[in-house]
Design a protein around this motif. Structure first.
Motif, PDB file in Angstrom:
ATOM      1  N   PHE A  22       0.829  -1.201   0.000  1.00  0.00           N
ATOM      2  CA  PHE A  22       0.000   0.000   0.000  1.00  0.00           C
ATOM      3  C   PHE A  22       0.863   1.250   0.000  1.00  0.00           C
ATOM      4  N   ARG A  23       0.626   2.114  -0.958  1.00  0.00           N
ATOM      5  CA  ARG A  23       1.282   3.430  -1.009  1.00  0.00           C
ATOM      6  C   ARG A  23       0.384   4.439  -0.313  1.00  0.00           C
ATOM      7  N   ALA A  24       0.937   5.590  -0.041  1.00  0.00           N
ATOM      8  CA  ALA A  24       0.122   6.656   0.536  1.00  0.00           C
ATOM      9  C   ALA A  24      -0.947   7.068  -0.474  1.00  0.00           C
ATOM     10  N   PRO A  25      -2.154   7.330  -0.002  1.00  0.00           N
ATOM     11  CA  PRO A  25      -3.226   7.716  -0.933  1.00  0.00           C
ATOM     12  C   PRO A  25      -2.991   9.103  -1.522  1.00  0.00           C
ATOM     13  N   LEU A  47      -8.459   1.296  -0.717  1.00  0.00           N
ATOM     14  CA  LEU A  47      -7.374   0.348  -0.458  1.00  0.00           C
ATOM     15  C   LEU A  47      -6.946  -0.366  -1.739  1.00  0.00           C
ATOM     16  N   ALA A  48      -7.904  -0.707  -2.588  1.00  0.00           N
ATOM     17  CA  ALA A  48      -7.571  -1.344  -3.866  1.00  0.00           C
ATOM     18  C   ALA A  48      -6.702  -0.409  -4.703  1.00  0.00           C
ATOM     19  N   MET A  49      -7.066   0.861  -4.761  1.00  0.00           N
ATOM     20  CA  MET A  49      -6.271   1.820  -5.527  1.00  0.00           C
ATOM     21  C   MET A  49      -4.887   2.007  -4.922  1.00  0.00           C
ATOM     22  N   MET A  50      -4.824   2.072  -3.602  1.00  0.00           N
ATOM     23  CA  MET A  50      -3.549   2.264  -2.921  1.00  0.00           C
ATOM     24  C   MET A  50      -2.606   1.081  -3.127  1.00  0.00           C
ATOM     25  N   SER A  51      -3.159  -0.097  -3.398  1.00  0.00           N
ATOM     26  CA  SER A  51      -2.337  -1.295  -3.578  1.00  0.00           C
ATOM     27  C   SER A  51      -2.181  -1.680  -5.049  1.00  0.00           C
ATOM     28  N   ASP A  52      -2.780  -0.898  -5.948  1.00  0.00           N
ATOM     29  CA  ASP A  52      -2.744  -1.189  -7.387  1.00  0.00           C
ATOM     30  C   ASP A  52      -3.255  -2.593  -7.699  1.00  0.00           C
ATOM     31  N   ILE A  69      -5.880  -5.170   7.471  1.00  0.00           N
ATOM     32  CA  ILE A  69      -5.323  -4.210   6.517  1.00  0.00           C
ATOM     33  C   ILE A  69      -5.767  -2.797   6.879  1.00  0.00           C
ATOM     34  N   MET A  70      -7.033  -2.648   7.238  1.00  0.00           N
ATOM     35  CA  MET A  70      -7.541  -1.330   7.626  1.00  0.00           C
ATOM     36  C   MET A  70      -6.791  -0.806   8.850  1.00  0.00           C
ATOM     37  N   GLU A  71      -6.499  -1.682   9.788  1.00  0.00           N
ATOM     38  CA  GLU A  71      -5.748  -1.279  10.982  1.00  0.00           C
ATOM     39  C   GLU A  71      -4.317  -0.869  10.597  1.00  0.00           C
ATOM     40  N   LEU A  72      -3.698  -1.633   9.716  1.00  0.00           N
ATOM     41  CA  LEU A  72      -2.327  -1.337   9.272  1.00  0.00           C
ATOM     42  C   LEU A  72      -2.228  -0.012   8.525  1.00  0.00           C
ATOM     43  N   THR A  73      -3.249   0.315   7.757  1.00  0.00           N
ATOM     44  CA  THR A  73      -3.199   1.498   6.893  1.00  0.00           C
ATOM     45  C   THR A  73      -3.915   2.703   7.484  1.00  0.00           C
ATOM     46  N   LYS A  74      -4.362   2.606   8.722  1.00  0.00           N
ATOM     47  CA  LYS A  74      -5.160   3.695   9.297  1.00  0.00           C
ATOM     48  C   LYS A  74      -4.408   5.028   9.319  1.00  0.00           C
ATOM     49  N   ASP A  75      -3.095   4.995   9.505  1.00  0.00           N
ATOM     50  CA  ASP A  75      -2.344   6.249   9.491  1.00  0.00           C
ATOM     51  C   ASP A  75      -2.284   6.852   8.091  1.00  0.00           C
ATOM     52  N   PHE A  76      -2.298   5.996   7.061  1.00  0.00           N
ATOM     53  CA  PHE A  76      -2.360   6.476   5.680  1.00  0.00           C
ATOM     54  C   PHE A  76      -3.713   7.111   5.400  1.00  0.00           C
ATOM     55  N   LEU A  77      -4.766   6.442   5.855  1.00  0.00           N
ATOM     56  CA  LEU A  77      -6.119   6.909   5.555  1.00  0.00           C
ATOM     57  C   LEU A  77      -6.540   8.061   6.440  1.00  0.00           C
ATOM     58  N   GLY A  78      -6.136   8.036   7.705  1.00  0.00           N
ATOM     59  CA  GLY A  78      -6.527   9.100   8.620  1.00  0.00           C
ATOM     60  C   GLY A  78      -8.014   9.319   8.570  1.00  0.00           C
ATOM     61  N   ASN A  79      -8.406  10.543   8.366  1.00  0.00           N
ATOM     62  CA  ASN A  79      -9.829  10.887   8.271  1.00  0.00           C
ATOM     63  C   ASN A  79     -10.266  11.045   6.832  1.00  0.00           C
ATOM     64  N   ALA A  80      -9.481  10.523   5.890  1.00  0.00           N
ATOM     65  CA  ALA A  80      -9.758  10.726   4.467  1.00  0.00           C
ATOM     66  C   ALA A  80     -11.177  10.314   4.100  1.00  0.00           C
ATOM     67  N   LEU A  81     -11.669   9.249   4.705  1.00  0.00           N
ATOM     68  CA  LEU A  81     -12.998   8.767   4.341  1.00  0.00           C
ATOM     69  C   LEU A  81     -14.049   9.135   5.379  1.00  0.00           C
ATOM     70  N   ALA A  82     -13.655   9.793   6.421  1.00  0.00           N
ATOM     71  CA  ALA A  82     -14.600  10.128   7.492  1.00  0.00           C
ATOM     72  C   ALA A  82     -15.655  11.133   7.034  1.00  0.00           C
ATOM     73  N   THR A  83     -15.312  11.936   6.045  1.00  0.00           N
ATOM     74  CA  THR A  83     -16.268  12.958   5.595  1.00  0.00           C
ATOM     75  C   THR A  83     -17.048  12.500   4.381  1.00  0.00           C
ATOM     76  N   THR A  84     -16.791  11.264   3.908  1.00  0.00           N
ATOM     77  CA  THR A  84     -17.538  10.772   2.767  1.00  0.00           C
ATOM     78  C   THR A  84     -18.543   9.745   3.239  1.00  0.00           C
ATOM     79  N   GLY A  85     -19.357   9.300   2.348  1.00  0.00           N
ATOM     80  CA  GLY A  85     -20.316   8.248   2.705  1.00  0.00           C
ATOM     81  C   GLY A  85     -21.678   8.801   2.952  1.00  0.00           C
ATOM     82  N   ASP A  86     -22.520   7.954   3.522  1.00  0.00           N
ATOM     83  CA  ASP A  86     -23.938   8.312   3.705  1.00  0.00           C
ATOM     84  C   ASP A  86     -24.156   9.148   4.934  1.00  0.00           C
TER      85      ASP A  86
END
Length: 86
Positions: A22-25, A47-52, A69-86
């Motif tokens: 996983f690369r940084a998003p 995550l799929a995009m980050m891992s190609d 994987i989500m736990e491992l990459t949480k520092d990469f994701l941070g709050n990136a997805l917290a403001t998206t979604g329903d």
């Protein structure tokens, strides 16, 4: 870069995926992930995009490993997805 070794390889389209790196998003990843409804769908797409790894292949990752994987990459994701979604 963060690497995760799957307990069992995932196969899709003639390719086998054993280790996911996983690369940084990037901003474009977030924009693309917003096309999906729901927090989990957006996270998996990101995550799929980050891992190609193609999304259909990434969808075959066992759920328990997705959570790891989500736990491992949480520092990469941070709050990136917290403001998206329903």
């Amino acid at each position: 870069m963060i690497t995760y070794q799957l307990s069992k390889p995932v196969e899709h389209g003639g390719h086998t995926y054993q280790n996911l790196s996983f690369r940084a998003p990037e901003t474009g990843d977030l924009i693309a992930a917003e096309q999906f409804k729901g927090q989990i769908s957006q996270t998996v797409a990101m995550l799929a995009m980050m891992s190609d790894v193609p999304l259909p292949a990434f969808k075959r990752v066992p759920l328990r490993e997705l959570y790891q994987i989500m736990e491992l990459t949480k520092d990469f994701l941070g709050n990136a997805l917290a403001t998206t979604g329903d």
